[in-house]
Scaffold this active site. Structure first.
Site, mmCIF file in Angstrom:
data_model
loop_
_atom_site.group_PDB
_atom_site.id
_atom_site.type_symbol
_atom_site.label_atom_id
_atom_site.label_comp_id
_atom_site.label_asym_id
_atom_site.label_seq_id
_atom_site.Cartn_x
_atom_site.Cartn_y
_atom_site.Cartn_z
ATOM 1 C CG ASP A 1 10.497 69.573 -2.399
ATOM 2 O OD1 ASP A 1 11.219 70.589 -2.463
ATOM 3 O OD2 ASP A 1 9.271 69.599 -2.617
ATOM 4 C CD GLU B 1 11.324 75.546 -9.644
ATOM 5 O OE1 GLU B 1 12.000 75.046 -10.572
ATOM 6 O OE2 GLU B 1 10.944 74.897 -8.645
#
Length: 285
Positions: free
Chosen positions: A169, A118
């Site tokens: 994604d 992330e």
């Protein structure tokens, strides 16, 4: 670059499609005793409070998981997904939504591992804080990297157990994400040809989105599955999300039949106008 926050969209129609497929795929991986790794290239914060400031801003979950929440007649693929989300909510009230890292941790066995990327500085910080609230097993199984998942995933392939799922994604806020996604899948297949690669993408009026799907369908692989869900007609101005899709390389052999059963129901339940529809294609060797 860092304006996107998944909490705005937690539990929306795109999450329903993506996470229903994820829950099914993880269940399939668990049918064999051999351990596996899951690599999530754009992990988000992991867990979302739907009554919080971010998620409540547009309340997109109301037209996503909210429409399935009280149904007792869902086909298995959808029922299993809703059951997982229910495990995070008491007294039948929908207040929390688990993202892909949390749904994955629910499925992992003792020897399985989760690797999370992330890059968003705030999301990464929240993700770490959320993980630290879990038990020791989750902490031992999980590693978080605050770096670019497209590049970082390559160094982890092939995973030591030679079994695994890579979930890709990105937000696609940056148009370059479409090309980066195709390149990441190609590089992943070179390193780990037997792995499962699950790509989520938005249905938006962008040439790059159409081209990405075409490139994925032309991959030199034996098996893939492509499903898309349109919930409403595109707006005339060309902005906004009118659906989403999932493209999976080396999908579970059970997934196509499960989707044939589930997609007509999901389309009907999540339809926002008379243009709602779905597509389902697959290639098998």
């Amino acid at each position: 670059m860092f304006s996107y926050r998944h909490a705005f969209h937690a539990g929306n129609h795109a999450d329903v499609l993506k996470h229903a497929l994820l829950v099914h795929t993880l269940d399939y991986l668990n049918r064999k005793d051999n351990p596996y790794w899951v690599i999530d290239t754009h992990a988000g914060a992991g867990l979302y409070a739907l009554d919080g400031e971010w998620a409540n801003k547009n309340a997109e979950f109301a037209d996503g998981i909210g429409r399935l929440w009280d149904r007792k007649d869902l086909p298995p693929l959808l029922a299993d997904y809703v059951a997982q989300v229910r495990s995070y909510n008491s007294n039948g009230h929908l207040r929390y939504y688990p993202g892909s890292p949390w749904l994955t941790l629910d499925a992992l066995r003792d020897r399985d591992r989760l690797r999370l990327f992330e890059m968003h500085p705030t999301e990464s910080e929240v993700l770490v804080g959320n993980l630290e609230k879990l038990d020791r097993t989750a902490l031992r199984q999980t590693t978080i990297f605050a770096t670019d998942g497209f590049e970082g995933m390559k160094s982890l392939l092939p995973p030591p157990p030679r079994r695994g799922l890579v979930l890709i994604d990105p937000s696609y806020e940056d148009k370059r994400d479409y090309r980066s996604t195709v390149n990441a899948v190609k590089e992943g297949i070179k390193r780990f040809a037997t792995g499962t690669y699950a790509v989520w993408y938005p249905l938006v009026q962008r040439r790059e989105a159409t081209e990405m799907v075409r490139h994925l369908e032309n991959l030199q692989v034996k098996n893939w599955l492509h499903v898309s869900l349109t919930v409403k007609r595109p707006v005339a101005e060309g902005f906004g999300l009118h659906g989403s899709g999932m493209f999976i390389v080396n999908p579970p052999w059970t997934l196509h039949a499960a989707l044939k059963d589930a997609m007509p129901v999901l389309t009907r339940l999540l339809a926002q106008d008379d243009r709602a529809s779905y597509t389902l294609q697959h290639r098998t060797d």
